[in-house]
Design a protein around this motif. Structure first.
Motif, PDB file in Angstrom:
ATOM      1  N   ARG A  12      42.635  34.333  27.134  1.00 41.04           N
ATOM      2  CA  ARG A  12      43.043  33.666  26.749  1.00 41.04           C
ATOM      3  C   ARG A  12      44.345  33.139  26.553  1.00 41.04           C
ATOM      4  O   ARG A  12      44.279  31.970  25.703  1.00 41.04           O
ATOM      5  CB  ARG A  12      43.152  35.240  25.647  1.00 41.04           C
ATOM      6  CG  ARG A  12      44.041  34.759  24.573  1.00 41.04           C
ATOM      7  CD  ARG A  12      43.090  33.949  23.269  1.00 41.04           C
ATOM      8  NE  ARG A  12      41.909  33.563  23.524  1.00 41.04           N
ATOM      9  CZ  ARG A  12      41.447  32.829  22.575  1.00 41.04           C
ATOM     10  NH1 ARG A  12      41.261  31.682  22.360  1.00 41.04           N
ATOM     11  NH2 ARG A  12      39.650  33.162  22.416  1.00 41.04           N
ATOM     12  N   PRO A  13      45.465  33.653  27.686  1.00 41.16           N
ATOM     13  CA  PRO A  13      46.196  33.207  27.473  1.00 41.16           C
ATOM     14  C   PRO A  13      46.934  31.412  27.992  1.00 41.16           C
ATOM     15  O   PRO A  13      46.998  30.965  27.753  1.00 41.16           O
ATOM     16  CB  PRO A  13      47.329  33.492  28.483  1.00 41.16           C
ATOM     17  CG  PRO A  13      46.549  34.866  28.220  1.00 41.16           C
ATOM     18  CD  PRO A  13      45.244  34.661  28.369  1.00 41.16           C
ATOM     19  N   MET A  52      43.801  29.351  27.554  1.00 37.85           N
ATOM     20  CA  MET A  52      43.351  28.476  26.237  1.00 37.85           C
ATOM     21  C   MET A  52      44.735  28.910  25.644  1.00 37.85           C
ATOM     22  O   MET A  52      44.702  26.946  24.846  1.00 37.85           O
ATOM     23  CB  MET A  52      42.244  29.497  25.706  1.00 37.85           C
ATOM     24  CG  MET A  52      41.626  29.824  26.010  1.00 37.85           C
ATOM     25  SD  MET A  52      39.729  30.191  25.246  1.00 37.85           S
ATOM     26  CE  MET A  52      38.220  30.919  26.194  1.00 37.85           C
ATOM     27  N   ASN A  53      45.403  29.359  25.239  1.00 41.98           N
ATOM     28  CA  ASN A  53      46.245  28.756  24.412  1.00 41.98           C
ATOM     29  C   ASN A  53      47.440  28.137  24.785  1.00 41.98           C
ATOM     30  O   ASN A  53      47.646  27.133  23.514  1.00 41.98           O
ATOM     31  CB  ASN A  53      47.258  30.422  24.130  1.00 41.98           C
ATOM     32  CG  ASN A  53      46.414  31.728  23.245  1.00 41.98           C
ATOM     33  OD1 ASN A  53      45.212  31.545  22.954  1.00 41.98           O
ATOM     34  ND2 ASN A  53      46.912  33.218  23.181  1.00 41.98           N
ATOM     35  N   ALA A  54      47.399  28.095  26.076  1.00 42.70           N
ATOM     36  CA  ALA A  54      48.100  27.207  26.512  1.00 42.70           C
ATOM     37  C   ALA A  54      48.054  26.053  26.578  1.00 42.70           C
ATOM     38  O   ALA A  54      48.682  24.786  26.265  1.00 42.70           O
ATOM     39  CB  ALA A  54      48.706  27.672  28.207  1.00 42.70           C
ATOM     40  N   ASP A  58      45.579  24.506  24.495  1.00 45.16           N
ATOM     41  CA  ASP A  58      46.231  24.462  22.700  1.00 45.16           C
ATOM     42  C   ASP A  58      47.751  24.124  22.448  1.00 45.16           C
ATOM     43  O   ASP A  58      47.963  22.422  21.827  1.00 45.16           O
ATOM     44  CB  ASP A  58      45.840  25.440  22.400  1.00 45.16           C
ATOM     45  CG  ASP A  58      43.699  25.721  22.101  1.00 45.16           C
ATOM     46  OD1 ASP A  58      43.468  24.667  22.820  1.00 45.16           O
ATOM     47  OD2 ASP A  58      43.844  26.825  21.847  1.00 45.16           O
ATOM     48  N   GLU A  59      48.508  24.626  22.940  1.00 43.22           N
ATOM     49  CA  GLU A  59      49.565  23.923  23.250  1.00 43.22           C
ATOM     50  C   GLU A  59      50.000  23.124  23.839  1.00 43.22           C
ATOM     51  O   GLU A  59      50.469  22.308  23.268  1.00 43.22           O
ATOM     52  CB  GLU A  59      50.551  25.233  23.164  1.00 43.22           C
ATOM     53  CG  GLU A  59      50.930  26.569  22.463  1.00 43.22           C
ATOM     54  CD  GLU A  59      51.352  27.776  23.012  1.00 43.22           C
ATOM     55  OE1 GLU A  59      51.825  27.894  24.352  1.00 43.22           O
ATOM     56  OE2 GLU A  59      50.942  29.017  23.059  1.00 43.22           O
ATOM     57  N   GLN A  60      49.644  22.177  24.664  1.00 44.48           N
ATOM     58  CA  GLN A  60      49.774  21.118  25.314  1.00 44.48           C
ATOM     59  C   GLN A  60      48.835  20.293  25.413  1.00 44.48           C
ATOM     60  O   GLN A  60      49.186  19.003  25.655  1.00 44.48           O
ATOM     61  CB  GLN A  60      49.827  22.174  26.951  1.00 44.48           C
ATOM     62  CG  GLN A  60      51.257  22.432  27.419  1.00 44.48           C
ATOM     63  CD  GLN A  60      52.341  22.244  27.261  1.00 44.48           C
ATOM     64  OE1 GLN A  60      52.376  20.995  27.823  1.00 44.48           O
ATOM     65  NE2 GLN A  60      53.460  22.658  26.779  1.00 44.48           N
ATOM     66  N   ASP A  61      47.797  20.942  24.277  1.00 46.72           N
ATOM     67  CA  ASP A  61      46.859  19.435  23.717  1.00 46.72           C
ATOM     68  C   ASP A  61      46.232  19.157  25.570  1.00 46.72           C
ATOM     69  O   ASP A  61      46.294  18.134  25.457  1.00 46.72           O
ATOM     70  CB  ASP A  61      47.481  18.166  23.077  1.00 46.72           C
ATOM     71  CG  ASP A  61      46.439  17.438  22.417  1.00 46.72           C
ATOM     72  OD1 ASP A  61      45.522  18.248  22.478  1.00 46.72           O
ATOM     73  OD2 ASP A  61      46.707  16.274  22.319  1.00 46.72           O
ATOM     74  N   ARG A  96      34.968  28.180  24.768  1.00 46.65           N
ATOM     75  CA  ARG A  96      35.317  26.964  24.515  1.00 46.65           C
ATOM     76  C   ARG A  96      35.506  25.878  24.483  1.00 46.65           C
ATOM     77  O   ARG A  96      36.268  24.913  23.652  1.00 46.65           O
ATOM     78  CB  ARG A  96      37.573  27.453  25.419  1.00 46.65           C
ATOM     79  CG  ARG A  96      38.373  26.678  24.555  1.00 46.65           C
ATOM     80  CD  ARG A  96      38.717  27.015  22.771  1.00 46.65           C
ATOM     81  NE  ARG A  96      39.880  26.167  22.228  1.00 46.65           N
ATOM     82  CZ  ARG A  96      39.961  24.993  22.932  1.00 46.65           C
ATOM     83  NH1 ARG A  96      38.963  24.124  23.083  1.00 46.65           N
ATOM     84  NH2 ARG A  96      40.767  24.427  22.010  1.00 46.65           N
TER      85      ARG A  96
END
Length: 242
Positions: free
Chosen positions: A30-31, A33-35, A37-40, A65
């Motif tokens: 999950r971290p 995936m979040n990264a 998303d944040e970094q496109d 995902r």
């Protein structure tokens, strides 16, 4: 890094806004995936060093995902991983988001163990080489001590000294640091002497060549059996005396 297994999962990309890849899938993911998303970052590949559960447990979360991502592993281990979609052949070079990724065959811990040399500068070594330790050759699908030693000395530690080593468990290191500080490597290089203490390993008489560090704070043992063959076994399975 997984809190129990201490196995690493990596998100790798050249820059924000481009394609990237994930190395192994032991989680937690999950971290990452979040990264992404944040970094496109769009993950186009999941590259697996080997088939063991602590390196693939959360593969399903990654493919849900990024359902279009290619999941690649050495062909000898592809059938062992549900969700693998293709082969990662030794010597193959992928280009992901502008980063060249070379597959290095480093058997020992498993037959199909693959290390990944990224941009000629960083090597993701799975369970072959760790900071101050080495992989064992008693896990499911293992090959031999000779294979492991060759993979470390002739493949990974033949890379330039400044190459960053990102192992499958715990902390990063460099080729130069392991050549100088890794107790197994120091003996292989002839810098330190072998031990000769009688021991019992896995219930069998042996000689303890080295009781070295392991990535989890415990020990890994290099033993020599009575027939003269060598082995790398868990330190917890070695007792003094015969």
């Amino acid at each position: 890094m997984h809190p129990d297994w201490l196995s690493n999962t990596y998100l790798v990309a050249a820059a924000p806004g481009g394609d990237g890849f994930v190395v192994d899938a032991g989680g937690p993911v999950r971290p990452l995936m979040n990264a992404a998303d944040e970094q496109d970052i769009t993950v186009t590949h999941v590259l697996l060093t080997h088939h063991h559960g602590d390196h693939v447990a959360e593969l399903g979360a990654l493919t849900r995902r990024w359902p279009g991502a290619a999941v690649l592993i050495h062909p000898a281990e592809r059938a062992m991983v549900d969700g693998a979609t293709g082969d990662l052949e030794p010597g193959a070079v992928l280009n992901v988001g502008g980063l060249p990724v070379q597959a290095l065959h480093t058997p020992g811990h498993t037959l199909g163990m693959i290390s990944l040399l990224v941009d000629g500068r960083e090597a993701f070594t799975g369970d072959t080489l760790f900071r101050n330790s080495v992989g064992g050759v008693r896990a499911p699908g293992h090959t031999s001590y000779a294979d492991l030693k060759h993979s470390i000395m002739d493949v990974l530690l033949a890379l330039p000294g400044e190459t960053v080593i990102r192992p499958g468990h715990t902390d990063p290191t460099t080729v130069a640091e392991e050549l100088e500080n890794n107790a197994f490597v120091r003996i292989w290089r002839g810098l330190d002497p072998e031990g000769a203490e009688p021991c019992t390993a896995l219930g069998e008489p042996a000689t303890l060549v080295l009781l070295g560090d392991d990535y989890d704070g415990g020990h890994k043992a290099w033993v020599r059996w009575e027939d003269g063959s060598d082995d790398i076994v868990p330190g917890s399975r070695v007792e003094a005396g015969r």
